[in-house]
Design a protein around this motif. Structure first.
Motif, mmCIF file in Angstrom:
data_model
loop_
_atom_site.group_PDB
_atom_site.id
_atom_site.type_symbol
_atom_site.label_atom_id
_atom_site.label_comp_id
_atom_site.label_asym_id
_atom_site.label_seq_id
_atom_site.Cartn_x
_atom_site.Cartn_y
_atom_site.Cartn_z
ATOM 1 N N GLY A 149 -77.426 -21.371 36.049
ATOM 2 C CA GLY A 149 -76.911 -20.264 36.820
ATOM 3 C C GLY A 149 -77.523 -18.957 36.353
ATOM 4 N N VAL A 150 -77.223 -17.891 37.090
ATOM 5 C CA VAL A 150 -77.712 -16.562 36.734
ATOM 6 C C VAL A 150 -76.506 -15.638 36.533
ATOM 7 C CG1 VAL A 150 -79.099 -14.594 37.479
ATOM 8 C CG2 VAL A 150 -79.814 -16.925 38.068
ATOM 9 N N ASP A 151 -76.463 -15.013 35.404
ATOM 10 C CA ASP A 151 -75.322 -14.147 35.049
ATOM 11 C C ASP A 151 -75.409 -12.835 35.822
ATOM 12 O OD1 ASP A 151 -73.335 -12.635 33.897
ATOM 13 O OD2 ASP A 151 -74.235 -12.590 31.896
ATOM 14 N N THR A 152 -74.494 -12.664 36.775
ATOM 15 C CA THR A 152 -74.480 -11.455 37.601
ATOM 16 C C THR A 152 -74.212 -10.208 36.764
ATOM 17 O OG1 THR A 152 -73.601 -12.825 39.378
ATOM 18 C CG2 THR A 152 -73.447 -10.451 39.684
ATOM 19 N N PHE A 153 -73.572 -10.371 35.619
ATOM 20 C CA PHE A 153 -73.171 -9.236 34.795
ATOM 21 C C PHE A 153 -74.193 -8.904 33.711
ATOM 22 C CE2 PHE A 153 -69.639 -11.117 36.875
ATOM 23 C CZ PHE A 153 -68.872 -10.054 37.305
ATOM 24 N N ALA A 154 -75.285 -9.662 33.702
ATOM 25 C CA ALA A 154 -76.336 -9.404 32.711
ATOM 26 C C ALA A 154 -76.904 -8.005 32.921
ATOM 27 C CB ALA A 154 -77.442 -10.449 32.838
ATOM 28 N N GLY A 155 -77.121 -7.307 31.835
ATOM 29 C CA GLY A 155 -77.749 -6.004 31.923
ATOM 30 C C GLY A 155 -76.830 -4.875 32.349
ATOM 31 N N THR A 156 -75.529 -5.180 32.484
ATOM 32 C CA THR A 156 -74.596 -4.127 32.863
ATOM 33 C C THR A 156 -73.643 -3.822 31.714
ATOM 34 O OG1 THR A 156 -72.867 -5.576 33.769
ATOM 35 C CG2 THR A 156 -74.672 -4.963 35.242
ATOM 36 N N PRO A 167 -64.699 -13.307 23.210
ATOM 37 C CA PRO A 167 -65.748 -12.907 24.147
ATOM 38 C C PRO A 167 -66.685 -14.055 24.525
ATOM 39 C CG PRO A 167 -65.458 -11.214 22.485
ATOM 40 C CD PRO A 167 -64.590 -12.377 22.070
ATOM 41 N N SER A 168 -66.952 -14.958 23.595
ATOM 42 C CA SER A 168 -67.916 -16.031 23.862
ATOM 43 C C SER A 168 -67.319 -17.187 24.657
ATOM 44 C CB SER A 168 -68.486 -16.553 22.538
ATOM 45 O OG SER A 168 -67.441 -17.043 21.722
ATOM 46 N N ASP A 169 -66.015 -17.216 24.850
ATOM 47 C CA ASP A 169 -65.407 -18.327 25.586
ATOM 48 C C ASP A 169 -65.867 -18.318 27.038
ATOM 49 O OD1 ASP A 169 -64.005 -19.208 23.379
ATOM 50 O OD2 ASP A 169 -62.183 -18.093 23.883
ATOM 51 N N ASP A 170 -66.259 -19.503 27.526
ATOM 52 C CA ASP A 170 -66.725 -19.618 28.910
ATOM 53 C C ASP A 170 -65.505 -19.818 29.807
ATOM 54 O OD1 ASP A 170 -68.021 -20.053 31.275
ATOM 55 O OD2 ASP A 170 -69.308 -21.680 30.532
ATOM 56 N N VAL A 171 -64.805 -18.727 30.052
ATOM 57 C CA VAL A 171 -63.518 -18.834 30.753
ATOM 58 C C VAL A 171 -63.680 -19.230 32.217
ATOM 59 C CG1 VAL A 171 -62.332 -17.237 29.210
ATOM 60 C CG2 VAL A 171 -63.449 -16.358 31.258
ATOM 61 N N ILE A 172 -64.776 -18.799 32.834
ATOM 62 C CA ILE A 172 -64.968 -19.145 34.244
ATOM 63 C C ILE A 172 -65.134 -20.652 34.408
ATOM 64 C CG2 ILE A 172 -66.651 -19.005 36.123
ATOM 65 C CD1 ILE A 172 -64.739 -16.658 36.074
ATOM 66 N N THR A 173 -65.970 -21.247 33.583
ATOM 67 C CA THR A 173 -66.147 -22.692 33.697
ATOM 68 C C THR A 173 -64.847 -23.418 33.355
ATOM 69 O OG1 THR A 173 -68.509 -22.567 33.298
ATOM 70 C CG2 THR A 173 -67.444 -24.668 32.798
ATOM 71 N N ALA A 174 -64.128 -22.912 32.368
ATOM 72 C CA ALA A 174 -62.840 -23.530 32.037
ATOM 73 C C ALA A 174 -61.895 -23.473 33.235
ATOM 74 C CB ALA A 174 -62.221 -22.813 30.836
ATOM 75 N N HIS A 231 -72.634 -22.883 35.354
ATOM 76 C CA HIS A 231 -73.848 -23.034 34.543
ATOM 77 C C HIS A 231 -74.365 -21.713 33.994
ATOM 78 C CE1 HIS A 231 -73.819 -27.231 35.653
ATOM 79 N NE2 HIS A 231 -73.774 -26.891 36.936
ATOM 80 N N VAL A 232 -73.453 -20.786 33.790
ATOM 81 C CA VAL A 232 -73.739 -19.615 32.949
ATOM 82 C C VAL A 232 -72.810 -19.781 31.755
ATOM 83 C CG1 VAL A 232 -73.699 -17.103 32.720
ATOM 84 C CG2 VAL A 232 -74.356 -18.157 34.900
ATOM 85 N N ASP A 233 -73.386 -20.195 30.653
ATOM 86 C CA ASP A 233 -72.569 -20.672 29.536
ATOM 87 C C ASP A 233 -72.376 -19.640 28.434
ATOM 88 O OD1 ASP A 233 -72.589 -23.104 30.882
ATOM 89 O OD2 ASP A 233 -74.404 -23.772 29.829
ATOM 90 N N ALA A 234 -73.108 -18.545 28.517
ATOM 91 C CA ALA A 234 -73.041 -17.568 27.426
ATOM 92 C C ALA A 234 -73.411 -16.197 27.953
ATOM 93 C CB ALA A 234 -73.989 -17.959 26.295
#
Lengths: 224, 171
Positions: A187-194, B127-134, B150-153
């Protein structure tokens, strides 16, 4: 485009298609009250045992999401907003203690003031600043170098940071809109860079009056 | 009118503090914190937003109740919102028993934490918890197309020391 606008578009799209909203982003409201009020719009709340001292707990709150790099040093807290953590330590979902934060000053010269944890004079949706001395203060950080202050066993920070939230919101929007049937991998992190404005407090867990807690955040403004 | 009065009172308090500081003798130096006037002092404030578990309000609270939710308190959540959560989970395909169990875990909307145990979402939230996937897993179960974004971090590494959050992206 602001975080709220993205989410509003998402929600409008979902509603238009008659698709039930599943998850948008962490908490990015389409509320009319919060529209156009990013400084009072809570993006996320974090509560965790300190990685550096297991006797401490860390409370973090982020507001004002989707700050672009070009505005990192020029986006400020609102002096008219009271930022609070509310802590229930006996399991009834009523706050037994509150931790308050508010800024004074404008522009790049803001100071964040902390009061509590202490009992609140009012419970629920109305609130007042706790009477008595401040428990900590810290200059608001406008650059990459975080300014922290420690007093009374409490360490505090306030200022601009990377948005710690991560989510492929763009692909999710496509799913909602019927343009995709699954997430992409990777996936692509939409919040990256913000960026966001963050308030972080680390304090001895013993100050919160219990081991099993329920924690939530709130923002409040003076009534008109 | 009331606000004006409060501001005047606040200003007076500041002036008195300054005057008091000026009267201190030299053996009692002024110590921090400086007393700074806040516009919030002595005012009743009204809640605008609240936040417990990530995404709960956005997912489960209907748009027309969003302001009521934001203005409300967790102690009223079970009575006001739990049935809506159950209904939505059942609309996602969950049976009544599991929908009810999950709704009980999600209301009241607070972030629960047992400090005697390591912090991992839903025991607190790092902060590091992947809450969306959970949460996608909670809602969509074994549906592999939808149960993981599939955005894990995070895009920037978190600090190992205070304030833990990564530094800002700047130009």
């Amino acid at each position: 485009m602001s975080r709220k606008v993205v989410l509003t578009l998402l929600l409008v799209a979902a509603a238009g298609l008659g698709v039930t909203r599943f998850i948008t982003a962490s908490d990015h409201k389409d509320s009319m009250l919060l529209a156009g009020d990013p400084a009072a719009d809570i993006a996320d709340i974090y509560t965790f045992r300190s990685p550096t001292n297991p006797a401490n707990v860390v409370l973090a709150m982020t507001v004002s999401g989707f700050i672009p790099p070009s505005e990192a040093s020029t986006t400020f807290f609102d002096p008219n907003v009271l930022y609070q953590w509310k802590i229930d330590n006996d399991g009834d979902a009523v706050e037994d203690l509150v931790m308050q934060a508010f800024v004074t000053g404008t522009g790049g010269h803001q100071v964040m003031h902390f009061r509590g944890p202490a009992k609140a004079s009012e419970l629920g949706s109305t609130t007042r600043v706790i009477e008595g001395p401040e428990t900590a203060t810290v200059a608001v950080s406008n650059t990459a170098t975080p300014i922290a202050a420690t007093r009374n066993g409490m360490t505090v920070f306030a200022g601009v940071r990377d948005d710690p939230f991560f989510f492929d919101l763009v692909q999710f929007k496509k799913i909602i809109a019927g343009q995709a049937t699954s997430f992409r991998n990777p996936g692509v992190d939409t919040f990256a860079g913000t960026n966001v404005l963050a308030i972080v407090v680390e304090l001895p867990s013993s100050m919160l009056g219990g081991t099993k807690l329920g924690v939530w955040g709130s923002t409040s403004r003076p009534q008109l | 009118m009331k606000r004006t009065a409060c501001r005047v009172a606040s200003l007076l308090a500041s002036l008195m503090a300054i005057a008091a500081a000026g009267c201190q003798n030299s053996s009692a130096p002024i110590t921090s914190p400086r007393i700074e006037a806040s516009v919030l002092m002595h005012q009743q404030m009204l809640q605008e937003d609240r936040f417990g578990l990530p995404a709960i309000a956005t997912v489960f609270i209907p748009t027309d109740l969003r302001d009521a939710y934001n203005l409300g308190s967790p102690s009223g959540d079970v009575a006001t919102f739990k049935s809506l959560i159950v209904a939505k989970l059942m609309a996602f395909g969950q049976d009544a028993a599991s929908a009810n169990a999950l709704a009980s875990a999600l209301s009241p909307d607070v972030q629960p934490i047992d400090l005697s145990q390591p912090s991992n979402f839903l025991n607190g939230r790092k902060p590091s918890d992947d809450v969306i996937t959970a949460e996608l897993h909670l809602i969509f179960g074994s549906n592999a197309a939808l149960n993981d974004d599939h955005v894990d971090a995070n895009d920037a590494p978190f600090l190992t020391t205070f304030p833990y959050l990564a530094g800002p992206h700047v130009q």
